[in-house]
Design an enzyme around this catalytic site. Structure first.
Site, short mmCIF file in Angstrom:
data_model
loop_
_atom_site.label_atom_id
_atom_site.label_comp_id
_atom_site.label_asym_id
_atom_site.label_seq_id
_atom_site.Cartn_x
_atom_site.Cartn_y
_atom_site.Cartn_z
N ASP A 197 0.81 -1.22 0.00
CA ASP A 197 0.00 0.00 0.00
C ASP A 197 0.84 1.27 0.00
OD1 ASP A 197 -2.95 -0.36 -0.15
OD2 ASP A 197 -2.51 -1.86 1.38
N GLU A 237 -5.94 3.94 -1.14
CA GLU A 237 -4.76 3.20 -0.66
C GLU A 237 -4.14 3.88 0.56
OE1 GLU A 237 -4.71 0.52 -2.05
OE2 GLU A 237 -4.66 0.58 -4.24
N HIS A 272 -5.70 2.57 3.51
CA HIS A 272 -5.16 1.26 3.87
C HIS A 272 -3.87 1.42 4.67
CE1 HIS A 272 -7.34 -0.43 0.05
NE2 HIS A 272 -8.15 0.17 0.89
N TYR A 293 -2.86 0.30 8.70
CA TYR A 293 -1.76 -0.54 9.22
C TYR A 293 -1.13 0.13 10.44
CZ TYR A 293 -2.50 -2.60 4.66
OH TYR A 293 -3.09 -3.15 3.55
N GLU A 326 -2.61 -6.15 -7.05
CA GLU A 326 -3.86 -6.01 -6.31
C GLU A 326 -4.74 -7.25 -6.38
OE1 GLU A 326 -5.10 -2.09 -8.12
OE2 GLU A 326 -4.86 -1.47 -6.04
N ASP A 355 -12.16 -2.82 -1.14
CA ASP A 355 -11.56 -1.79 -2.01
C ASP A 355 -10.70 -2.43 -3.09
OD1 ASP A 355 -12.65 0.26 -0.48
OD2 ASP A 355 -10.84 0.55 0.74
N GLU A 356 -9.89 -3.41 -2.69
CA GLU A 356 -8.97 -4.02 -3.66
C GLU A 356 -9.72 -4.72 -4.79
OE1 GLU A 356 -6.04 -3.21 -3.93
OE2 GLU A 356 -5.82 -2.26 -1.98
N HIS A 387 -10.42 -2.04 -7.15
CA HIS A 387 -9.21 -1.59 -7.84
C HIS A 387 -8.81 -2.56 -8.95
CE1 HIS A 387 -8.00 0.54 -3.84
NE2 HIS A 387 -9.12 1.00 -4.35
FE LIG Z 1 -5.53 -1.23 -4.26
FE LIG Z 2 -4.65 -1.08 -0.89
#
Ligand SMILES: [Fe+2]
Ligand SMILES: [Fe+2]
Ligand code: FES
Lengths: 97, 377
Positions: B85, B116, B119, B123, B206, B239-240, B243
């Site tokens: 990310d 992203e 994301h 983390y 991704e 989300d991924e 994407h």
């Molecule tokens: Fe992504």
């Molecule tokens: Fe991501």
């Protein structure tokens, strides 16, 4: 009430289609997308979003017609269908990856 | 040639290709050459979430109770995802914005990159909650060999494209000597090839690279461990999935020639390269699974099962961009993962009740074991 439900049943009967998958044959209606009906028949289909945007449920459509009530966001390769949102419109034959 | 933040030319953006046409001037969305990118923007906006909405207080206790080899699995995956990310939060912007030619695609790229950054922020949220010194974790990302190996693979196509576009924007076409690299030839077909391979490698990033890590997070959660983390990963996975559809559309539009006829020729020429990008990534992910489980497996998951899953998901993703599948694995060896990957608003998974709690704040983080009796691993 009774009358309506009878009508429902006869309407559904008219919309039944055969889905051929290898040696299996599954009967489906036009009321729901293919994915849930395959799952109910005990067939595991890969899925992720179940909303037409991830293409994980893509299955090869060997012949027959399906339609989409809403245009899926995922790209549908020609000769494939998206099981989570495709409505079966005729007898069809499908094949997994 | 040289980039302008507001192109003064008058042109019809409906006739531009996705990339390497005119620089976008007016950000208008009333008309779109490829409406799909406008739809992706709307979908992504509807997904908006903030990591702080997920309560992680139980995860801290869970983490302390994990066995050492399980902590290794958990932390290594976090580091790897942080790397991915970090790359994705900037690279679509840096690499693609200077060459994009459609307003809806430009904004999709920005919207995509922005998600992203959420994301990445999540983390930090997770790591801060489970360890006292996040620096130890973050520092290891740039030195740990297993991670840096992967950093090379995920950034090299981006970096190459960025370098070529920089040369093109300052010097135009020609052959230029780049210190430390030698001669670099800039032609439009070469630029387009670099772009196509970049989009393919991002699709692989991704659509394949995240999934070993996703599987482990959900594997812990199936044992009712690290459930806050799993909620966050579920949102990231949603989300991924969007994407990867974005890059699938770009690749398929390019290959179709409908967007730019020259791109179709390049896509055809690059077929084997793209196949190899998928296969190489899959092999790296299988190695990664071996590294994760080097000191021991976790219940329901081991390197072999995860390896098969990588092969399976790679096949699915290859097919989605019109490539023949490569691996023999025809079945998902961990079908339970799909119930975790599904969108929140679709009712399938037994954990539905638990998952929705993030929406109403930090309420229900203390389900007992009986709530998860339905799970089988
Ligand atoms: Fe992504
Ligand atoms: Fe991501
Ligand atoms: S499950 Fe995502 S498109 Fe069908």
């Amino acid at each position: 009430m009774t009358l309506t439900s009878k009508q429902d049943i006869s309407q559904k009967k008219e919309q039944m289609h055969r889905v051929l998958l290898g040696k299996k044959q599954i009967l489906v209606t036009e009321d729901e997308p293919l994915l849930v009906q395959l799952e109910r028949a005990g067939i595991h289909v890969e899925y992720q979003c179940r909303e037409g945007y991830c293409s994980s449920c893509s299955i090869k459509l060997l012949w027959g017609n399906v339609s989409y009530p809403f245009e899926p966001l995922a790209w549908v390769q020609s000769g494939y269908l998206l099981a989570c949102c495709a409505i079966v419109k005729s007898d069809i034959e499908i094949q997994f990856l | 040639m040289s980039y302008s933040t507001f192109n003064r030319k008058k042109f019809d953006s409906m006739k531009e290709p996705m990339f390497f046409g005119e620089n976008v001037n007016v950000a208008r969305y009333d008309q779109q050459k490829h409406p799909i990118f406008e739809k992706l923007i709307e979908k992504q906006l509807s997904f908006f979430w903030r990591p702080e909405e997920v309560d992680l207080s139980n995860d801290r206790k869970d983490f302390q109770r994990l066995e050492e080899h399980e902590q290794h699995i958990f932390l290594s995956n976090l580091k790897y995802q942080t790397l991915l990310d970090s790359v994705q939060g900037r690279s679509p912007n840096v690499a693609l914005l200077p060459i994009v030619s459609l307003p809806e695609l430009e904004t999709w790229i920005e919207t995509w990159s922005f998600s992203e950054t959420i994301h990445s922020r999540s983390y930090t949220h997770i790591i801060r909650n489970i360890v006292n010194d996040p620096t130890l974790i973050f520092d290891d990302i740039v030195t740990n060999e297993e991670i840096t190996k992967r950093a090379d693979s995920v950034s090299k196509y981006y970096d190459n494209l960025i370098e070529m576009v920089n040369l093109y924007n300052t010097m135009g076409f020609g052959t230029f000597n780049v210190p430390g690299k030698g001669d670099v030839e800039i032609t439009m077909p070469k630029l387009k090839k670099a772009l196509y391979l970049t989009v393919a490698s991002v699709n692989v990033l991704e659509a394949v690279r995240f999934y070993v890590s996703f599987a482990c997070s959900f594997g812990f959660a199936e044992r009712t461990l690290m459930e806050g983390n799993a909620k966050i990963i579920k949102l990231i996975a949603r989300d991924e999935a969007l994407h990867l559809t974005g890059t699938q559309h770009m690749m398929n539009l390019m290959a179709s020639g409908k967007d730019d006829p020259e791109m179709a020729i390049i896509a055809e020429e690059c077929k084997d390269d793209v196949r190899n990008i998928f296969i190489e990534a899959a092999e790296q992910e299988k190695e990664w699974a071996t590294y994760l489980f080097k000191d021991g497996s976790m219940i329901g998951l081991n390197a072999q099962i995860l390896g098969q899953y990588v092969e399976y998901i790679t096949n699915v993703r290859m097919q989605a961009v019109g490539l023949d599948t490569h691996f023999e694995t025809k079945h998902n060896p961990i079908p339970w993962i799909n119930a975790w990957l599904v969108s929140d608003n679709v009712q399938v998974a037994p954990q539905e009740a638990e998952i929705s709690s993030y929406l109403v704040g930090q309420t229900d983080n203390s389900l007992d074991d009986s709530d998860f009796d339905d799970f089988d691993l």
